[in-house]
Scaffold this active site. Structure first.
Site, short mmCIF file in Angstrom:
data_model
loop_
_atom_site.label_atom_id
_atom_site.label_comp_id
_atom_site.label_asym_id
_atom_site.label_seq_id
_atom_site.Cartn_x
_atom_site.Cartn_y
_atom_site.Cartn_z
N CYS A 1 0.89 -1.35 0.00
CA CYS A 1 0.05 0.07 0.03
C CYS A 1 1.05 1.41 -0.12
CB CYS A 1 -1.00 -0.04 1.34
SG CYS A 1 -0.10 -0.22 2.87
N HIS B 1 -1.98 0.53 6.83
CA HIS B 1 -2.27 0.82 5.50
C HIS B 1 -1.89 2.25 5.30
CE1 HIS B 1 -4.38 0.26 1.77
NE2 HIS B 1 -5.35 1.00 2.07
N ASP C 1 -8.37 5.55 -2.27
CA ASP C 1 -7.45 4.46 -2.02
C ASP C 1 -6.98 3.76 -3.06
OD1 ASP C 1 -6.14 2.65 -0.82
OD2 ASP C 1 -7.56 1.88 0.48
#
Lengths: 644, 333
Positions: free
Chosen positions: A402, A446, A462
């Site tokens: 991520c 994350h 995202d």
């Protein structure tokens, strides 16, 4: 002088020492453990073969050597780790001069203290169980030293009884001892190293390293049904500044106030965060209230005043849909800043998007679409990136975690002229069906991006979700290709293990919430429930005093009841003795009835005949073969009517 | 009341206490005992308590060890007791060159019958005085001690029973004297009681110096009890009532010695049995049919003194010091 301790009791003490020191072994320098084991072995050998113990000069030399070596290892003699190392060292050396009972008792007390220091490191249920066992063994050793001829098994029973008798007092002290917020004493400064959690900057590889950890970051309990998993973005540190490789918080000029318009009803929940030695507190995007002692920054981070070093529980509410207020021009400029001389290809791509789009929204949508289609892969062991890390990632390796996705996306947005910042935190969490708590682990760490869109304010994008939707919908284990290393407990095939773990974690959570987390608020709650609101600490101290007193008196009564004779004649005899004692003739504990009667008759010549009659009747009843209840009544009448 | 005859003494089964509860000292028996005590006290002056203890030890079917310096009347006491109780008496003077056969006896070839004939040794006697038992070698000592335990001796593969009643009164010098083999703990335990006589007090010693020659006095003594009476008395001793409260006390004493850090070892069950048996006998001597704590306290120094070994602590403590401390330390339940 007391006798030398026996072999069996020394063995019990040895086991106690091992139990007390065992949890420390992993943290001690190896040579300390070796030295301590050597000392223990030497002492056992000496006790077994009745050999002599080392000479005094050798012990002195070892002490000097030990202190020097500890200083070399830690560069100090104080603090938590160095202090405990010294304690273990001295305990081991003291063991080598345990000749008398006094010495072994000192060693035992040192062991009690050593086992207490385990709480500096861990306060979990297994630690508690281990320490209870340690205290039991040590107490049994202590019992053994004062009664060398008793069998060891009986010492354990006595020690167990002693500890069991302490339980009521322990409970009272736990519940009613006035609580103060925070620890009663300061921990040494080295006590907080080695905690895992998010860090103050983000470089490629940081979060994927964290994702190997099963450690719990925090636990959440929603009042009502929890929101869907893909809405669970737990906000942590926000990064503004990019230097081509790492993201940092940066300093944002004129940040403005953290204001937003909620677009949905709030969700309320409570968070219990594990200590991570950083000031962040975690809340769902966006936090709707600020816990006491914390503050909300302009970019909606919750900061505690001090780094979180103890487990902390706070109530929160959040708005999952929102529109933030306008950012200042300076802040937006900071969110467009790019280092020069990096990633030419990405710059070109972003320029191409910007030229062909009518609005910022369109650029964002294009970028998301690009991430969705470009064939990115999710991996926990991404290939290394070169000088132009974003270019390498987008056009080269295409495999990342991520932080790669969010870093690349934010870079592209800034290159296209859209203010963007990286937000780190946690995503998702696992609901424990046993107690309904959501557990968020370090593995759930994350990173995502927020872009500024006119009219909507800071909007969450995202890119990981776009590129690898499984990561957000089904969690880490589903997103990672088969065969890659995963944290052990997130592996899907171990269902029975997971059930076991859910139960265990619910228990551990209960322990955390109610035993370790029994803070002033919980204590106040208890007193409210007992019908005593607004209890001051003075009242609590009084209650404590009376409750402990009541328990002690109850025990004393119980013991006295056991000690009271069951023989009626004997009870009457004791009354008679008490009467004579008031007249100045007290019976010695080891004085037989005939001898006592003779002495009392001499002291009270006028009552001599009656005294002898009573003694003789008592002797008949207690030591004679008759079991005559008329005799008991006669004795009672005689004693009742007796006046010396 | 007439004594119930108790013909068979089986050390394994304790006879049940008689239902009437008055099996103890009958007038006749206690009178006989009183005569024994009085007569012995005429010869051994100023030692009535030790005489009563010795008598209690014999009545409880136990063997007696008298330990003291030479010349305080150990042998005389044994001699007088034998005469007063009307028992067959043999004295064995132990020396370091003595062999077991000198005690047990030997088989000698008899020409007339053309076979070996066993000539019993001095041990075949109702009362054996083993004088200075700690001067013999351990081998000879153990021959005597085996006879004491088994009431029989084995010579040339044949077991021979010893007469009934059978008592051994052994005397020994304090073991720190020259030329002694101290009895090991396991053999000390065979003696029911150990007594110390001590010096006589001033008045008793004066009477002794002015009085008749002791040997003439002993020769003139008459038995006060018949052997049958003695056997019956021993039976009566075993009927003396021991109440649960008294057992509590004995157990408290014994447990204290096992718990206390002052002793190397606690009292054994055999010692506890000896304590109860001697307490019964003492109660009989005192003319009572039940044991009271005072009886236990009276015999405790004699029974426990040689079985308890104080943890050496610089100061040498005598066995009576130990017993007095023990009595003081344990409350009567």
């Amino acid at each position: 002088m007391n006798p030398a301790p026996t072999l069996a009791n020394l063995l019990v003490l040895g086991v106690g020492i091992l139990l007390a020191a065992a949890p420390h072994v992993a943290r001690l320098p190896w040579w300390v453990s070796a030295l301590a084991l050597g000392a223990l072995g030497w002492r056992a050998w000496a006790a077994w073969r009745n050999e002599r113990m080392p000479r005094r000069w050798l012990l002195y030399a070892l002490v000097v050597f030990g202190i020097g070596a500890v200083f070399l290892s830690y560069r100090t003699l104080f603090g938590r780790d160095a202090g405990i190392t010294m304690l273990v060292l001295f305990l081991a050396l003291k063991l080598l001069e345990t000749r008398t009972q006094r010495d072994v008792i000192i060693v035992t007390f040192l062991c009690y203290f050593l086992s207490l220091t385990n709480f500096f490191y861990s306060q979990t249920i297994p630690t508690g169980i281990l320490m209870a066992a340690t205290v039991l063994v040590l107490t049994a050793a202590l019992v053994g030293f004062s009664g060398p001829t008793r069998p060891v098994a009986r010492n354990f029973r006595t020690a167990g009884m002693l500890l069991a008798q302490g339980i009521p007092v322990m409970l009272i002290l736990f519940l009613f001892f006035p609580r103060v917020p925070g620890p009663l004493w300061g921990m040494p400064s080295d006590a907080y190293s080695g905690m895992t959690g998010l860090s103050e900057s983000m470089s490629p590889g940081d979060i994927s390293a964290l994702s190997q950890s099963d450690a719990i970051a925090f636990r959440v309990k929603f009042d009502g049904a929890p929101p869907p998993k893909k809405a669970l973005y737990w906000r942590g540190p926000v990064f503004w500044e990019f230097d081509g490789r790492s993201w940092r918080p940066g300093s944002v000029p004129n940040p403005g106030d953290p204001q937003f318009d909620p677009l949905s009803p709030p969700v309320t929940y409570s968070v219990t965060v594990e200590p991570h030695n950083r000031p962040w507190l975690f809340a769902l995007d966006l936090p709707g209230r600020v816990p006491p002692g914390a503050q909300l920054t302009a970019d909606f981070q919750l900061h505690a005043r001090r780094p979180v070093r103890t487990r902390l529980r706070y109530d929160m509410s959040s708005f999952l849909e929102y529109r933030t207020a306008g950012g200042s021009a300076e802040a937006l400029a900071a969110a467009r800043a790019l280092p020069s001389g990096f990633n030419p290809k990405a710059l070109a791509l972003a320029g191409q998007w910007a030229r062909g789009a009518g609005s910022d929204e369109e650029i964002v949508l294009r970028a998301v679409d690009f991430f969705r289609r470009a064939g990115f892969g999710y991996t926990l062991s991404p290939p290394p990136l070169g000088h132009d890390s974003v270019d390498d990632f987008i056009f080269g390796t295409k495999r990342g975690f991520c932080e790669h996705f969010s870093s690349a996306f934010a870079y592209l947005m800034r290159a296209a002229g859209i203010p963007a910042r990286v937000v780190t935190g946690y995503q998702g969490g696992e609901i424990n069906p046993v107690d309904g708590y959501i557990t968020v682990r370090q593995a759930d760490a994350h990173a995502w991006v927020e872009v500024w869109l006119a009219g909507r304010g800071w909007t969450r994008v995202d890119p990981t979700a776009a590129a690898v939707p499984l990561r957000i919908e089904s969690g880490l284990a589903a997103a990672v290709p088969r065969g890659e290393p995963l944290p052990f407990l997130t592996r899907p095939e171990l269902t029975w293990l997971r059930t076991l773990r859910f139960n265990w974690e619910a228990l551990a959570n209960y322990w955390n919430q109610w035993v370790l987390g029994y803070n002033p608020e919980r204590q106040r709650g208890l007193f409210n429930r007992l019908g005593m609101p607004d209890t001051t600490w003075q009242t609590m101290a009084q209650m404590l005093f009376w409750a402990v007193g009541a328990v002690t008196v109850a025990f004393a009564l119980w013991l006295l009841r056991k000690a009271r004779p069951r023989d009626a004649a004997h009870a009457i005899w004791l009354t008679f003795c008490a009467k004579l004692a008031r007249r100045g003739t007290a019976r010695g504990a080891a004085e037989g009835p005939r001898n006592f009667a003779d002495r009392a008759a001499l002291a009270h010549p006028r009552a001599a005949a009656r005294i002898r009659a009573i003694a003789s009747l008592y002797i008949d009843l207690r030591y004679g073969p008759e079991r005559d209840h008329g005799g008991v009544a006669r004795l009672r009448a005689l004693v009742r009517g007796f006046r010396a | 009341m007439i004594l119930q005859p108790v013909p068979q003494f089986d050390s394994k089964s304790v006879p049940p206490s008689s239902p009437s509860g008055h099996a103890g000292a009958t007038p006749i028996a206690s009178a006989a005992l009183r005569r024994v005590v009085e007569q012995t006290s005429k010869v051994i002056l100023g030692k009535e308590r030790q005489i009563r203890l010795a008598l209690a030890c014999l009545l409880s079917r136990g063997h007696l060890l008298i330990e003291d310096l030479p010349g305080v009347g150990k042998t005389t006491l044994a001699h007088v007791l034998a005469r007063s109780l009307g028992l067959g008496f043999h004295r064995i003077q132990f020396t370091s060159d003595m062999l077991p056969a000198d005690i047990i006896g030997v088989s000698i070839y008899d020409r007339e019958s053309a076979s070996f004939k066993f000539h019993p040794g001095p041990i075949f006697s109702q009362l054996v005085l083993a004088d200075e038992v700690n001067r013999a070698t351990p081998k000879t000592q153990s021959a005597l001690l085996e006879a004491m335990e088994e009431h029989q001796v084995t010579a040339e593969g044949e077991s021979r029973r010893l007469p009934e009643p059978f008592f051994v009164i052994a005397t020994q010098n304090p073991s720190h004297q020259v030329g002694t083999f101290p009895l090991p703990e396991s053999q000390l335990d065979r003696f029911q009681m150990r007594l110390e006589l001590g010096y006589p007090d001033r008045a008793a010693e004066r009477a002794l110096l002015q009085g008749v020659d002791r040997r003439d006095l002993i020769a003139s003594l008459e038995p006060c009890v018949t052997p049958a009476e003695l056997l019956a008395l021993q039976g009566a001793v075993r009927q003396v009532h021991v109440s649960p409260a008294l057992v509590d006390y004995v157990q408290a004493l014994v447990e204290y010695t096992r718990r206390s850090p002052d002793f190397v070892n606690g009292l054994s069950p055999r010692a506890a049995l000896a304590l109860v048996a001697c307490s019964r006998a003492w109660a009989t001597v005192e003319g009572r049919d039940r044991v009271i704590p005072e009886d236990v306290q009276a015999v405790l120094p004699g029974v426990a003194g040689h079985r308890l070994h104080p943890v050496v602590n610089g100061v040498r403590r005598t066995s009576s010091d130990i017993a007095v401390g023990l009595v003081e330390a344990v409350p009567i339940p």
